[in-house]
Scaffold this active site. Structure first.
Site, PDB file in Angstrom:
ATOM      1  N   SER A   1      53.180  65.682  31.861  1.00 47.72           N
ATOM      2  CA  SER A   1      52.069  66.227  31.257  1.00 47.72           C
ATOM      3  C   SER A   1      51.102  65.035  30.604  1.00 47.72           C
ATOM      4  CB  SER A   1      52.236  67.162  29.975  1.00 47.72           C
ATOM      5  OG  SER A   1      52.766  66.395  28.866  1.00 47.72           O
ATOM      6  N   LYS A   2      49.795  65.289  30.386  1.00 51.14           N
ATOM      7  CA  LYS A   2      48.897  64.287  30.019  1.00 51.14           C
ATOM      8  C   LYS A   2      49.405  64.030  28.864  1.00 51.14           C
ATOM      9  CE  LYS A   2      44.474  65.122  31.736  1.00 51.14           C
ATOM     10  NZ  LYS A   2      43.924  66.427  32.049  1.00 51.14           N
ATOM     11  N   ARG A   3      50.011  64.468  27.869  1.00 48.10           N
ATOM     12  CA  ARG A   3      50.446  63.967  26.500  1.00 48.10           C
ATOM     13  C   ARG A   3      51.310  62.969  26.624  1.00 48.10           C
ATOM     14  NH1 ARG A   3      51.995  69.089  24.851  1.00 48.10           N
ATOM     15  NH2 ARG A   3      50.510  69.936  26.240  1.00 48.10           N
TER      16      ARG A   3
END
Ligand code: GLU
Length: 471
Positions: free
Chosen positions: A242-244
């Site tokens: 994920s982007k995070r």
């Protein structure tokens, strides 16, 4: 086979999107078909300015240009409305006037009862007359798909095999929103049909929605395409990429100097293998060897070490002349004397073997253009028996070995050092380690005799003598 890549312009194209695009491209090309691009921008709130340009430029960087002008969904709204009206007319869809407040409460109650959240079909029971009245009164409403409560939907996925869903677990999907925009579910079915797509390749998050899509094809009287749902991409700890947690935008990798060949090779292997030991694939080889049936069902782990290894492999495949031309401006920017370096090509060839990114070149080649004071501890090496006690004598031996040599090629130098080591009862490494360390000032670099050869005799002797005064 016609395939398509259908991203939503909600941000920069990410690694998973590039993989989907690549697989679709490969299937189209290996069957002599077309690879199309469709921009799914019907969720206007989530659309991000610049995202379409980024999708196009990233596909271009990767060599995956679509064969036709992209289809833009927001330019085709009347089309979706037309098919929505047809579905309603044929009794497969119904208007729903429920407010967001009611839907939220319903969801909460269902969750409290440990039931799967689903529309309770209140509006499905409205008579034609009631519907007409409420629409005329201007009541906001959506259009929902009427899913049969009995029976099941069975289909064959090209990756996952036979998949079965009981219809009663499928929600009455919203097809048209109250602003008149279609949802993904309606729009993509209409487009996949009109664009004559033979195989839909998309992320596995869409698998559970497939029964709705197949019903839509059936209700519209169309033949559905084949489907292949590609596995999720996972972090090393098996959580969803994920982007995070990580860099997922392809743009970041481009900015960081990854080659398109390395990125494509890497994403191809995220879930696919050829069944052979080969792991370096050009786009052409992928077109020849890829098959959607060999894509795995389970998640594919994103391994940055593997990506970097592939990057190194691909950088070494660049012809040395071209490699030298690519790095020259970077090195010249760091060291103005590189501008007049007649031996640049030969020197670049030395780092070509060891480099992973072009921008490492100035640092790796710095020793050609500047001398730095080499700290004593870089010269010493326990394993090679180079100690404070013998370094001065070793340096004298190195200088004597080199003094009378005229053939300054790496092989001739190595031969001399072999001879000298034997004569002086030293190990070869006892001579080569300090020589390399003095010439480069670094614990890691190309080999000693290659560096000496590339620096030339005069400069090599100058650096050696300079160091020997300090020992
Ligand atoms: N717009 C959808 C997405 O970005 C595409 C899914 C599909 O390929 O059908 O996930």
């Amino acid at each position: 086979m016609r395939t398509r890549f259908a991203p939503s312009p909600t941000g920069f194209l990410h690694i998973g999107g590039l993989r989907t695009a690549l697989y679709a491209y490969l299937v189209a090309k290996q069957t002599g078909g077309e690879f199309l691009l469709r921009i799914e921008d019907t969720d206007q709130e989530r659309s991000v300015p610049g995202a379409v340009e980024n999708i196009l430029s990233t596909l271009h960087f990767a060599g995956l240009d679509p064969d036709q002008k992209p289809v833009i969904q927001s330019e085709r709204l009347p089309l979706y409305k037309k098919y929505a009206a047809q579905l309603q007319r044929d009794g497969y869809a119904y208007p729903c006037f429920c407010t967001q407040g009611r839907l939220n409460q319903m969801r909460k109650d269902q969750m409290a009862r440990k039931e799967a959240p689903m529309y309770d079909r209140l509006c499905c029971a409205l008579s034609q007359e009631q519907i007409k009245k409420r629409i005329e009164a201007g009541e906001p409403h959506v259009l929902r798909l009427k899913i049969p409560r009995e029976g099941k939907t069975i289909f064959d996925d090209d990756i996952r095999g036979t998949v079965e869903f009981k219809n009663w677990v499928v929600d009455d999907q919203v097809l048209l929103k109250s602003d008149g925009f279609p949802t993904y579910h309606l729009a993509h079915v209409v487009d996949d049909h009109l664009m004559d797509i033979g195989l839909v390749i998309r992320g596995e998050e869409w698998l559970s929605s497939l029964p709705k899509h197949l019903l839509l094809f059936q209700y519209l009287g169309w033949k559905p395409p084949r489907y292949a749902h590609v596995p999720l991409i996972l972090n090393k700890d098996k959580s969803k990429l994920s982007k995070r947690q990580s860099d997922v935008a392809v743009e970041d990798y481009i900015q960081n100097g990854y080659l398109p060949e390395a990125l494509l090779n890497f994403v191809a292997l995220l879930g696919w293998n050829s069944g052979t030991p080969q792991d370096i694939f050009s786009l052409k080889e992928l077109i020849d060897q890829f098959s959607i049936e060999r894509v795995q069902k389970h998640g594919a782990v994103f391994d940055t070490d593997k990506l970097n290894w592939l990057q190194g492999q691909w950088i070494r495949k660049i012809p040395t002349q071209e490699f030298a031309e690519r790095i020259r401006p970077l090195v010249e920017k760091g060291f103005s004397s590189a501008r007049i370096d007649e031996h640049f090509l030969e020197r670049a060839a030395l780092v070509h073997e060891r480099i992973t990114f072009f921008n490492e070149a100035p640092d790796m080649m710095a020793f050609f253009y500047q001398t730095s004071d080499v700290p004593l501890d870089v010269l010493l090496n326990k394993k090679q028996h180079v100690t404070e006690a013998n370094i001065a004598q070793i340096l004298q031996t190195i200088i004597h070995t080199l003094e009378n040599i005229s053939d300054w090629s790496p092989d001739a130098l190595l031969e001399q050092f072999r001879f000298s080591a034997e004569k002086n009862k030293l190990k070869l490494g006892q001579l080569l380690w300090p020589l390399r360390a003095i010439l480069t000032g670094k614990p890691f670099s190309p080999g000693a005799t290659e560096v000496a050869s590339a620096l030339g005799k005069e400069e090599t002797m100058r650096r050696l003598k300079n160091a020997s005064y300090k020992c």
